[in-house]
Design a protein around this motif. Structure first.
Motif, mmCIF file in Angstrom:
data_model
loop_
_atom_site.group_PDB
_atom_site.id
_atom_site.type_symbol
_atom_site.label_atom_id
_atom_site.label_comp_id
_atom_site.label_asym_id
_atom_site.label_seq_id
_atom_site.Cartn_x
_atom_site.Cartn_y
_atom_site.Cartn_z
ATOM 1 N N TYR A 212 0.816 -1.205 0.000
ATOM 2 C CA TYR A 212 0.000 0.000 0.000
ATOM 3 C C TYR A 212 0.852 1.259 0.000
ATOM 4 C CZ TYR A 212 -3.729 3.197 1.598
ATOM 5 O OH TYR A 212 -4.630 4.231 1.718
ATOM 6 N N LYS A 213 2.058 1.166 0.532
ATOM 7 C CA LYS A 213 2.889 2.348 0.718
ATOM 8 C C LYS A 213 3.861 2.512 -0.446
ATOM 9 C CE LYS A 213 2.500 1.504 5.680
ATOM 10 N NZ LYS A 213 1.431 2.457 5.973
ATOM 11 N N TYR A 214 5.105 2.147 -0.246
ATOM 12 C CA TYR A 214 6.172 2.464 -1.185
ATOM 13 C C TYR A 214 6.069 1.720 -2.519
ATOM 14 C CZ TYR A 214 8.008 4.089 3.269
ATOM 15 O OH TYR A 214 8.143 4.693 4.489
ATOM 16 N N LEU A 215 5.415 0.586 -2.541
ATOM 17 C CA LEU A 215 5.334 -0.196 -3.773
ATOM 18 C C LEU A 215 4.188 0.219 -4.684
ATOM 19 C CD1 LEU A 215 6.234 -3.748 -2.419
ATOM 20 C CD2 LEU A 215 7.681 -2.165 -3.704
ATOM 21 N N GLN A 216 3.320 1.123 -4.229
ATOM 22 C CA GLN A 216 2.293 1.726 -5.075
ATOM 23 C C GLN A 216 1.251 0.712 -5.566
ATOM 24 O OE1 GLN A 216 4.374 3.855 -8.204
ATOM 25 N NE2 GLN A 216 5.785 4.801 -6.762
ATOM 26 N N LEU A 217 1.048 -0.356 -4.821
ATOM 27 C CA LEU A 217 0.135 -1.415 -5.255
ATOM 28 C C LEU A 217 -1.308 -1.154 -4.876
ATOM 29 C CD1 LEU A 217 2.225 -4.586 -4.277
ATOM 30 C CD2 LEU A 217 2.361 -3.206 -6.360
ATOM 31 N N PHE A 283 3.867 -3.925 -10.632
ATOM 32 C CA PHE A 283 5.158 -4.618 -10.581
ATOM 33 C C PHE A 283 5.805 -4.664 -11.972
ATOM 34 C CE2 PHE A 283 4.072 -6.968 -6.463
ATOM 35 C CZ PHE A 283 5.054 -6.307 -5.732
ATOM 36 N N ASP A 284 5.003 -4.884 -13.010
ATOM 37 C CA ASP A 284 5.543 -4.858 -14.375
ATOM 38 C C ASP A 284 6.073 -3.469 -14.716
ATOM 39 O OD1 ASP A 284 4.925 -7.519 -14.742
ATOM 40 O OD2 ASP A 284 3.092 -7.148 -15.900
ATOM 41 N N PHE A 285 5.360 -2.433 -14.277
ATOM 42 C CA PHE A 285 5.792 -1.055 -14.517
ATOM 43 C C PHE A 285 7.119 -0.784 -13.821
ATOM 44 C CE2 PHE A 285 5.857 3.305 -12.802
ATOM 45 C CZ PHE A 285 5.900 4.027 -13.990
ATOM 46 N N PHE A 286 7.240 -1.199 -12.577
ATOM 47 C CA PHE A 286 8.494 -1.021 -11.852
ATOM 48 C C PHE A 286 9.641 -1.683 -12.608
ATOM 49 C CE2 PHE A 286 8.003 0.262 -7.172
ATOM 50 C CZ PHE A 286 6.958 1.130 -7.456
ATOM 51 N N ALA A 287 9.401 -2.904 -13.092
ATOM 52 C CA ALA A 287 10.443 -3.622 -13.825
ATOM 53 C C ALA A 287 10.828 -2.874 -15.091
ATOM 54 C CB ALA A 287 9.968 -5.031 -14.144
ATOM 55 N N ALA A 288 9.839 -2.379 -15.847
ATOM 56 C CA ALA A 288 10.109 -1.668 -17.092
ATOM 57 C C ALA A 288 10.868 -0.372 -16.842
ATOM 58 C CB ALA A 288 8.799 -1.389 -17.822
ATOM 59 N N GLN A 289 10.611 0.281 -15.714
ATOM 60 C CA GLN A 289 11.258 1.551 -15.393
ATOM 61 C C GLN A 289 12.569 1.378 -14.634
ATOM 62 O OE1 GLN A 289 10.239 4.583 -16.427
ATOM 63 N NE2 GLN A 289 8.584 3.592 -17.553
ATOM 64 N N GLY A 290 12.949 0.140 -14.365
ATOM 65 C CA GLY A 290 14.189 -0.108 -13.638
ATOM 66 C C GLY A 290 14.135 0.308 -12.182
ATOM 67 N N LEU A 291 12.950 0.281 -11.577
ATOM 68 C CA LEU A 291 12.779 0.694 -10.188
ATOM 69 C C LEU A 291 13.057 -0.500 -9.276
ATOM 70 C CD1 LEU A 291 9.630 2.976 -10.530
ATOM 71 C CD2 LEU A 291 12.056 3.621 -10.540
ATOM 72 N N THR A 292 14.321 -0.856 -9.187
ATOM 73 C CA THR A 292 14.768 -1.954 -8.338
ATOM 74 C C THR A 292 14.894 -1.473 -6.895
ATOM 75 O OG1 THR A 292 17.089 -1.394 -8.657
ATOM 76 C CG2 THR A 292 16.079 -2.888 -10.286
ATOM 77 N N PRO A 293 15.043 -2.395 -5.954
ATOM 78 C CA PRO A 293 15.239 -1.963 -4.566
ATOM 79 C C PRO A 293 16.434 -1.026 -4.401
ATOM 80 C CG PRO A 293 14.687 -4.293 -4.622
ATOM 81 C CD PRO A 293 14.864 -3.867 -6.042
ATOM 82 N N GLN A 294 17.506 -1.277 -5.139
ATOM 83 C CA GLN A 294 18.703 -0.445 -5.014
ATOM 84 C C GLN A 294 18.464 0.954 -5.581
ATOM 85 O OE1 GLN A 294 18.662 -3.641 -6.240
ATOM 86 N NE2 GLN A 294 19.377 -4.492 -4.274
ATOM 87 N N VAL A 295 17.812 1.033 -6.733
ATOM 88 C CA VAL A 295 17.516 2.334 -7.327
ATOM 89 C C VAL A 295 16.576 3.131 -6.430
ATOM 90 C CG1 VAL A 295 16.308 3.471 -9.245
ATOM 91 C CG2 VAL A 295 17.974 1.666 -9.708
#
Length: 415
Positions: A212-217, A283-295
């Protein structure tokens, strides 16, 4: 790490992330526009397949588990899904031997999910030991010292929800719990998506979290990571999905309630799959945008650092509002916590100026997010400076509503 909002904000057009002062990144982040496409897809699948929609829905659930595994740092994690962490915590608590071990140990810095439920259990005779959260550096050790042979479980957050302080040495706490035969439940809600998390060293621990928070789900996307020994436990709070694979036969014929191995052991029952459709798209959007835990961690450290530096420039008297200066930036999670006896008043004043934030007790919480530009963060801190000035000069005393009206007009001009 540079300001990446320029390429991200256009993907959050429905939430108007490019021009709103949404310092809610620690609570409710904006959803990318693809989230709506996921919700529509759920409707279309239901309209087409009716009750046969569940095959497609379960695939979305598997994608959600895959997404959570990345942020848990555990590619093979056994994950039970739930609509809320409370639902999952209840299943966990119901699996404990509270008759033989009627003692639970927790910290005084836990979110209301744990705080309220444990307080209610204490009213019913369960011994609940609450360890002060500060100093955070010794919290894990003090929790370990409080656990004894009568302790069923220790429950603690990876990042404290009021102060954003990261709780160190959870691996040592996990080892201590193993020695004492107690379970360890780690609430990672304020870590996933903003502080890289790993179950290394926590193999024997349970981990509860949500998106609900940082992952925008959005709502309805929570997870319980099960340790390997979970197959020895029989949760009392159990849903019929836990026997889903046995429905071809009559599950009532066996007498004793049976449980499958793996995550299904802690499964619930019929749920609204729309949340998983939305989460799978995000989650697919995060992957496409390179929004990894490190980034995401690099973005968070940079943005929180900007807010902290701007706050220091305000020069507020510490007795009016101040921040924790005793820890390094890397020891905090994803939001700036400002301690003030006027936290609620500051939050209301910021809201009147168009800055969305929140307060918890005597903490004002300011949460940046990757889609916010530096310019928006600076503008939000300008408004905070004005509110602090009104407090220090006494102009706001008894007249919050009046100053807020003028502030709103100023915020519109600034926008």
């Amino acid at each position: 790490m540079n300001d990446i909002s320029g390429r991200l904000a256009p993907h959050y057009s429905a939430f108007r992330a490019a021009d709103r002062l949404l310092l809610t990144g620690h609570s409710h982040q904006a959803w990318p526009d693809v989230a709506l496409a996921g919700q529509i897809e759920a409707f279309d699948d239901a309209a087409r397949d009716v009750d046969d929609k569940w095959a497609a829905a379960f695939k979305k659930a598997d994608r959600v588990r895959e997404g959570f595994r990345l942020f848990l740092g555990d590619p093979y994690a056994e994950l039970a899904l739930g609509s809320s962490t409370h639902e999952l915590v209840l299943r966990f608590l119901s699996a404990l031997d509270l008759r033989g071990r009627p003692r639970l140990v927790t910290s005084g810095g836990e979110f209301h999910t744990l705080r309220r439920q444990l307080a209610r259990l204490a009213e019913e005779g369960v011994e609940v030991v609450v360890v002060p959260p500060e100093p955070v550096g010794t919290l894990a050790a003090r929790l370990a010292d409080a656990a004894d042979g009568r302790t069923a479980a220790v429950l603690v957050s990876a990042v404290l929800f009021e102060t954003a302080r990261i709780v160190p040495e959870l691996d040592a706490l996990a080892a201590a719990c193993r020695l004492r035969g107690a379970e360890l439940l780690v609430d990672a809600y304020h870590a996933l998506g903003v502080v890289p998390f790993s179950t290394a060293g926590l193999e024997s621990a349970w981990v509860v979290a949500g998106g609900y928070k940082y992952l925008q789900l959005g709502e309805g996307n929570c997870v319980l990571r099960l340790p390997a020994h979970a197959d020895r436990l029989r949760p009392v709070v159990t849903g019929w999905y836990a026997e889903f694979a046995e429905l071809a036969e009559d599950p009532r014929a066996g007498g004793r309630v049976g449980y499958p191995a793996g995550a299904a052991r802690f499964a619930g029952a019929t749920y609204d799959p729309v949340s998983h459709y939305r989460a799978a798209r995000v989650f697919d959007f995060f992957a496409a945008q390179g929004l990894t835990p490190q980034v995401l961690r690099a973005v968070s450290l940079r943005q929180r650092g900007l807010l902290a530096a701007r706050f220091d420039e305000i020069g507020a008297p510490p007795h009016v509002v101040g921040r924790d200066l005793d820890a390094a930036p890397e020891e905090f999670g994803g939001f700036l916590a400002l301690r003030s006896p006027y936290a609620g008043r500051l939050r209301a004043g910021l809201a009147a100026r168009g800055v969305q934030a929140d307060s918890r007790g005597d903490h004002l919480r300011l949460g940046p997010a990757p889609y916010l530009s530096d310019a928006l963060l600076h503008a939000a801190m300008d408004h905070l400076a004005a509110e602090v000035r009104s407090l220090t000069t006494g102009a706001a005393t008894g007249a919050t509503a009046g100053t807020a009206t003028g502030a709103t007009a100023g915020a519109r001009r600034a926008a």
